[in-house]
Scaffold this active site. Structure first.
Site, PDB file in Angstrom:
ATOM      1  N   LYS A  66       0.833  -1.194   0.000  1.00 28.98           N
ATOM      2  CA  LYS A  66       0.000   0.000   0.000  1.00 28.98           C
ATOM      3  C   LYS A  66       0.873   1.251   0.000  1.00 28.98           C
ATOM      4  O   LYS A  66       1.858   1.336   0.738  1.00 28.98           O
ATOM      5  CB  LYS A  66      -0.901  -0.031   1.239  1.00 28.98           C
ATOM      6  CG  LYS A  66      -1.915   1.096   1.325  1.00 28.98           C
ATOM      7  CD  LYS A  66      -2.815   0.885   2.533  1.00 28.98           C
ATOM      8  CE  LYS A  66      -3.834   2.015   2.663  1.00 28.98           C
ATOM      9  NZ  LYS A  66      -4.749   1.806   3.807  1.00 28.98           N
ATOM     10  N   SER A 141      -9.126   2.835   2.492  1.00 28.63           N
ATOM     11  CA  SER A 141      -8.046   3.397   1.696  1.00 28.63           C
ATOM     12  C   SER A 141      -7.137   2.346   1.064  1.00 28.63           C
ATOM     13  O   SER A 141      -6.236   2.682   0.304  1.00 28.63           O
ATOM     14  CB  SER A 141      -7.206   4.347   2.558  1.00 28.63           C
ATOM     15  OG  SER A 141      -6.623   3.661   3.664  1.00 28.63           O
ATOM     16  N   SER A 165     -10.358   0.800   6.595  1.00 23.62           N
ATOM     17  CA  SER A 165      -9.616   0.819   5.335  1.00 23.62           C
ATOM     18  C   SER A 165      -9.108  -0.527   4.867  1.00 23.62           C
ATOM     19  O   SER A 165      -8.699  -0.667   3.718  1.00 23.62           O
ATOM     20  CB  SER A 165      -8.440   1.802   5.433  1.00 23.62           C
ATOM     21  OG  SER A 165      -8.923   3.131   5.496  1.00 23.62           O
TER      22      SER A 165
END
Length: 491
Positions: A66, A141, A165
């Site tokens: 990520k 996210s 997220s």
């Protein structure tokens, strides 16, 4: 398969790179890449196999990280123009541990700017589309990681979770996202080390994949004061669990969350199916106090700690969501913060009492089906205006406040044919038991077409759409003054 020499790390890496180059243009899940370096590391991994060397848990597996996590030598932007050219000289701790376990960094995965929001789009890399329909959002996210896993671009991807997220994008893309107990996976980038709201954790296509990554990353580290000793290998081999002994408690909304009626109906149908698999399945109620204000304050506190330097240099350098969160937090008082932490403690203690009557709690992961990525957030749910851009995440952030481990796992599709995720909340600090139960659910779901994990038809993704990198007008965003404003940005 690598350990048994049924597949070479080189073959696997080449296959993943080919899949990324073929499919990613349609969904835009991948940010920066390091394919040449990854291929060389794959060749080294292959040589280790042929020499009979001891292999790590993730030996030879291509890794997506990520883009909020630092990666040595590979562009790390956090989705922000401020860091468009930022190349760290050191890995973040979770990356360091994954590489030490044999995983091979191949790419970064897309995020919202500074991780703010559950719609993965930013001015640097653009928007990530849902693998089941690229015009719809992939959540966030950790949306890039979820979409990459759903499309089989990579077998291992990292995520992180404050308000949902890890769980929300997993739900929207039909994969597994696990929010561990704070401290189980040490977090080297949390600025407020003693606050348990933000965690890093694993995502996977299956529960076993997810648990394997957890085994490679969990355990004590001096960089995280919440971390603690654990036997990591306990997650690599989960026990069998008899669902017929399981006591399930379920809730549609935790008593405080807005949920669309179509999602409620889908969830009820899943509960009806699950009730036949378990010992008992009863609706449970909660007293969560002012969970929304509590989350508002603690979340904003984290933004103030993390973005102080950037905001001090130039507030306009920050995207609207991050800037507004900082400003909201900067206006809060010590009394606000003290109240919020005390309220979280009260909420957490009341929540644990539920587990005297059930072993796990089931709830929907998200309150709405995936919506167009051009729409920044779910502005209304069942006719109710959402007061800010993250209020629609309440189903997951109320669980964040409890600090209990939680997993989102695929459970068929909703009435629109999009992936539907069930959030399973486990007992306090009993992550392994939760994963064991989730694995049993996954196996049972696989036997029923209506509950089975859906997979996207990659042949229908076709050519990339210009909309993933077009100019969009942002919908209203919340600001501290309580009014609304609009803005235009490149995503």
């Amino acid at each position: 398969m690598i350990g048994r020499r049924e597949i070479s790390p080189v073959e696997l890496m080449d296959a993943c790179i080919e899949r990324i180059e073929t499919v990613n243009p349609a969904v835009n899940a991948i940010a920066a890449t390091c394919f040449a370096e990854a291929r060389e590391e794959a060749r080294q991994a292959e040589r280790a196999v042929l020499k009979g060397e001891r292999l790590g848990l993730l030996h030879g597996l291509p890794l997506g990280v990520k883009d909020l996590e630092d990666t040595a030598g590979l562009l790390t932007t956090y989705g922000s123009p401020i860091y468009r050219s930022h190349v760290p000289d050191k890995d973040g701790l979770i990356v360091e541990r994954l590489r030490a376990s044999g995983a091979i960094l191949a790419a970064k995965t897309n995020v919202p700017e500074m991780g703010a929001g559950a719609n993965t789009r930013n001015p640097v890399w653009g928007a990530t589309g849902n693998p089941f329909n690229p015009e719809l959002n992939a959540g966030g996210s950790s949306g890039g990681s979820a979409a990459a896993l759903a499309c089989d671009m990579l077998p291992v991807c990292t995520g992180s979770d404050t308000g949902g997220s890890l769980r929300i994008p997993a739900s929207k893309c039909g994969v597994v996202g696990f929010r561990p107990t704070p401290g189980l996976v040490p977090n080297s980038r949390r600025p407020l080390g003693w606050t348990p709201i933000s965690v890093v954790g694993p995502m996977g296509r299956t529960v076993a994949d997810t648990a394997l990554q957890l085994a490679a990353t969990s355990g004590l580290s001096a960089v995280d004061p919440l971390s603690y000793e654990v036997d990591p290998l306990g997650f690599a081999s989960l026990d069998e669990f008899d669902l017929s002994t399981l006591r399930v408690g379920w809730t549609e909304d935790f008593g405080v969350c807005d949920v669309d009626e179509t999602i409620r109906q889908t969830f009820r149908s899943r509960i009806a199916a699950i009730s036949g698999l378990v010992h008992s399945c009863q609706e449970v109620s909660f007293v969560l106090g002012d969970a929304h204000r509590c989350f508002d304050v603690i979340r904003a506190e984290g933004f103030v700690a993390g973005l102080h330097d950037a905001y001090s240099r130039n507030p306009e350098d920050l995207g609207a969501n991050a800037r507004v969160n900082y400003e909201l937090g900067a206006q809060m008082s010590l009394a606000d913060c003290a109240w919020a932490h005390a309220e979280q403690t009260r909420l957490m203690r009341r929540f644990q009492a539920t587990f005297s009557d059930c072993d796990v709690i089931l709830a929907p992961t998200t309150p709405v089906s995936p919506f167009p990525w051009r729409q920044a957030y779910a502005m209304t749910i069942s006719g109710r205006q959402q007061e800010n851009y993250y209020r629609w995440l309440a189903l997951t952030y109320v669980v964040t406040l409890t600090t209990n481990p939680a997993i989102s796992m695929p459970c068929g599709v909703d009435e629109f044919g999009m992936p539907f995720g069930i959030q399973v909340v486990g007992p306090f600090r009993n992550d392994r038991r939760l994963l064991t139960i989730a694995l049993a659910f996954e196996r049972a779901f696989e036997q029923r077409p209506s509950l089975r994990r859906p997979k996207p038809d990659l042949s229908r993704l076709g050519e990339p759409t210009l909309s993933l990198t077009s100019i969009v007008t942002a919908p209203p965003i919340f600001n501290p003054a309580g009014d609304y404003q609009t803005g235009t940005s490149i995503v």
